[in-house]
Design an enzyme around this catalytic site. Sequence first.
Site, mmCIF file in Angstrom:
data_model
loop_
_atom_site.group_PDB
_atom_site.id
_atom_site.type_symbol
_atom_site.label_atom_id
_atom_site.label_comp_id
_atom_site.label_asym_id
_atom_site.label_seq_id
_atom_site.Cartn_x
_atom_site.Cartn_y
_atom_site.Cartn_z
ATOM 1 N N GLY A 243 0.793 -1.231 0.000
ATOM 2 C CA GLY A 243 0.000 0.000 0.000
ATOM 3 C C GLY A 243 0.816 1.267 0.000
ATOM 4 O O GLY A 243 0.283 2.360 0.201
ATOM 5 N N GLU A 277 4.762 -6.297 1.582
ATOM 6 C CA GLU A 277 4.038 -6.802 0.398
ATOM 7 C C GLU A 277 3.756 -5.682 -0.602
ATOM 8 O O GLU A 277 2.598 -5.388 -0.906
ATOM 9 C CB GLU A 277 2.695 -7.411 0.841
ATOM 10 C CG GLU A 277 2.794 -8.572 1.784
ATOM 11 C CD GLU A 277 1.427 -9.050 2.261
ATOM 12 O OE1 GLU A 277 0.397 -8.424 1.931
ATOM 13 O OE2 GLU A 277 1.391 -10.054 2.976
ATOM 14 N N GLY A 279 3.046 -3.804 -3.969
ATOM 15 C CA GLY A 279 2.592 -4.102 -5.328
ATOM 16 C C GLY A 279 2.857 -2.882 -6.172
ATOM 17 O O GLY A 279 3.894 -2.744 -6.821
ATOM 18 N N ARG A 280 1.943 -1.901 -6.064
ATOM 19 C CA ARG A 280 2.014 -0.687 -6.877
ATOM 20 C C ARG A 280 3.381 -0.006 -6.833
ATOM 21 O O ARG A 280 3.895 0.430 -7.849
ATOM 22 C CB ARG A 280 0.954 0.298 -6.371
ATOM 23 C CG ARG A 280 0.821 1.535 -7.243
ATOM 24 C CD ARG A 280 -0.078 2.585 -6.585
ATOM 25 N NE ARG A 280 -1.189 2.032 -5.884
ATOM 26 C CZ ARG A 280 -2.406 1.881 -6.385
ATOM 27 N NH1 ARG A 280 -2.672 2.283 -7.591
ATOM 28 N NH2 ARG A 280 -3.362 1.353 -5.653
ATOM 29 N N ARG A 316 -8.658 1.737 -14.253
ATOM 30 C CA ARG A 316 -8.503 2.614 -13.081
ATOM 31 C C ARG A 316 -9.218 3.970 -13.196
ATOM 32 O O ARG A 316 -9.850 4.405 -12.228
ATOM 33 C CB ARG A 316 -7.018 2.824 -12.733
ATOM 34 C CG ARG A 316 -6.291 1.511 -12.394
ATOM 35 C CD ARG A 316 -4.987 1.727 -11.637
ATOM 36 N NE ARG A 316 -5.256 2.062 -10.245
ATOM 37 C CZ ARG A 316 -5.152 3.271 -9.742
ATOM 38 N NH1 ARG A 316 -4.775 4.281 -10.490
ATOM 39 N NH2 ARG A 316 -5.426 3.478 -8.473
ATOM 40 N N CYS A 347 -18.885 0.387 -25.090
ATOM 41 C CA CYS A 347 -20.235 0.940 -25.083
ATOM 42 C C CYS A 347 -20.724 1.199 -23.658
ATOM 43 O O CYS A 347 -21.632 0.526 -23.159
ATOM 44 C CB CYS A 347 -21.169 0.006 -25.824
ATOM 45 S SG CYS A 347 -20.648 -0.152 -27.523
ATOM 46 N N TYR A 376 -1.960 -2.573 -11.661
ATOM 47 C CA TYR A 376 -3.419 -2.695 -11.804
ATOM 48 C C TYR A 376 -3.875 -2.187 -13.176
ATOM 49 O O TYR A 376 -4.912 -1.550 -13.313
ATOM 50 C CB TYR A 376 -4.144 -1.968 -10.661
ATOM 51 C CG TYR A 376 -3.657 -2.444 -9.310
ATOM 52 C CD1 TYR A 376 -3.991 -3.697 -8.840
ATOM 53 C CD2 TYR A 376 -2.815 -1.651 -8.524
ATOM 54 C CE1 TYR A 376 -3.503 -4.163 -7.619
ATOM 55 C CE2 TYR A 376 -2.327 -2.107 -7.300
ATOM 56 C CZ TYR A 376 -2.682 -3.359 -6.859
ATOM 57 O OH TYR A 376 -2.200 -3.813 -5.668
HETATM 58 N N1 LLP Z 1 -1.087 -6.963 0.426
HETATM 59 C C1 LLP Z 1 -2.405 -7.193 0.451
HETATM 60 C C2 LLP Z 1 -2.952 -8.101 1.448
HETATM 61 C C3 LLP Z 1 -3.245 -6.536 -0.472
HETATM 62 O O1 LLP Z 1 -4.560 -6.754 -0.431
HETATM 63 C C4 LLP Z 1 -2.688 -5.641 -1.419
HETATM 64 C C5 LLP Z 1 -3.539 -4.928 -2.390
HETATM 65 C C6 LLP Z 1 -1.284 -5.448 -1.393
HETATM 66 C C7 LLP Z 1 -0.518 -6.124 -0.460
HETATM 67 C C8 LLP Z 1 -0.588 -4.532 -2.367
HETATM 68 O O2 LLP Z 1 -1.001 -3.216 -2.291
HETATM 69 P P1 LLP Z 1 -0.211 -2.107 -3.153
HETATM 70 O O3 LLP Z 1 1.204 -2.063 -2.653
HETATM 71 O O4 LLP Z 1 -0.251 -2.534 -4.577
HETATM 72 O O5 LLP Z 1 -0.962 -0.855 -2.936
HETATM 73 N N2 LLP Z 1 -6.894 -2.243 -7.879
HETATM 74 C C9 LLP Z 1 -6.601 -1.170 -6.957
HETATM 75 C C10 LLP Z 1 -5.688 -1.606 -5.829
HETATM 76 C C11 LLP Z 1 -6.232 -2.774 -5.058
HETATM 77 C C12 LLP Z 1 -5.244 -3.298 -4.039
HETATM 78 C C13 LLP Z 1 -5.694 -4.562 -3.437
HETATM 79 N N3 LLP Z 1 -4.795 -5.110 -2.475
HETATM 80 C C14 LLP Z 1 -6.024 0.002 -7.739
HETATM 81 O O6 LLP Z 1 -5.930 -0.069 -8.960
HETATM 82 O O7 LLP Z 1 -5.712 1.025 -7.128
#
Ligand code: LLP
Length: 424
Positions: A243, A277, A279-280, A316, A347, A376
């Site tokens: 996050g 963890e 991601g983004r 997004r 559409c 994402y």
């Molecule tokens: N760990 C867990 C348990 C999670 O549920 C998530 C994201 C992450 C790590 C990674 O979070 P990040 O570092 O990527 O923020 N589709 C949405 C984001 C949904 C995130 C869901 N869980 C978007 O496009 O903003």
Amino acid sequence: MTGGGAFERRAGLLHCGPCPLDAIAEEHGTPLYVYSGAHVLARLRALREAFRPLDPLVAYSAKANSSMAVLGLLARSGAGADVVSGGELFRCLRAGVPPERIVFAGVGKTAREMEEGLDADIMSFHVESAAEMALLASVARRVGKPARVAVRVNPGVRSPTHEYTRTGHATAKFGVAPPEAAEMYRSACADGFLEPVGVCVHIGSQVREVRPFVDALKTALAVAERCRRDAGVQLRYVDIGGGFAVADADGAELDLAQLGGEVSSLMAGRSLSLVVEPGRSLVAAAGVLLTRALYVKRSGDKTFVVVDAGMTDFLRPSYYGAAHPIEFVDPAGQGAPARVDVVGPVCESGDFLAKDRLLRLPRPGALLCVGAAGAYGFAMASNYNSRPRPAEVMVHQGVARLVRTREGYEDLLRGETTWPPAKQ
Ligand code: LLP
């Protein structure tokens, strides 16, 4: 261009490393995702640097971008993975992520997915309810292999982010409250097929402030301490989730160095290792979506730039109202600036890539680049309107390589039959 160096202009033309984006689009068509491998690795290094004294396990959150090329690159650089489905587990194992670095999260794991995780001998399951833990114990018993578990604690922290990506508040579907977590550790200790190894939290995505992470970590540490006191079990790790915000139209990125410092001082003197963890924060700025302008169209007092990518390729903007930068790959020869909506061919009136954006009116076929699309982006693409999903290219070590072919019409029909079924 957003991307901290991943995408830069040379002689006015956008490049990824040494490769001009127009040539890549010419060769592979549009819509097209392009990723910078070097940038993903640079972000991984920066994250490790921020948490250096703790030497954390970086369990990359595969949902952000589960391209095999991205997973493989990260796996070779020592990252683990956070997976949320049997499909993600399958991908990560195939891409070479060692099972002992994979954590399995998610509120709705099925017995089959649990069995797959046990078969692979993954690091641990992040359980989110007592009912899930009971099922995990019974699957582990049936398979004859104890399951390592960490309870996902809901820290009751309201992170300042979009309501769809906020997960740490008390009424979220994620995790369990600390007293219930303590109860779950007690029963796990009494079950020969469950081995409590960790505690985890995840408060949401694109969180810009350090404070909510620190508050959540304090709660997780208190749960770990209570587990030691009540159940006599010393957990091995605490996982603070992902996050970590990247810079976007709404503000700056999370101060990772400050977070790293605060986490280090809170963890000092405890026999717990750290898992993160992200991601983004590893992949967002490492990717762009290339799309070509099809038409300029006026309706009433609105001007629309219709492009060949839509919500099926990049969800997004439609789903979260996210504002991603849009630039011309080659600004030369474009028209006068105007206030426009950049819309796709799908559409749905909700199908847009940008609203009320000041953009020069493109000449037909002009190539546009949607920034910060590495997270994402493709991962949330769909086949709605029977649109084949885009191709993906990775630029790494000076070479642009196709890492996923564009879907074709036959891919759209895979596994389907007409009624009555066609004769063989
Ligand atoms: N760990 C867990 C348990 C999670 O549920 C998530 C994201 C992450 C790590 C990674 O979070 P990040 O570092 O990527 O923020 N589709 C949405 C984001 C949904 C995130 C869901 N869980 C978007 O496009 O903003």
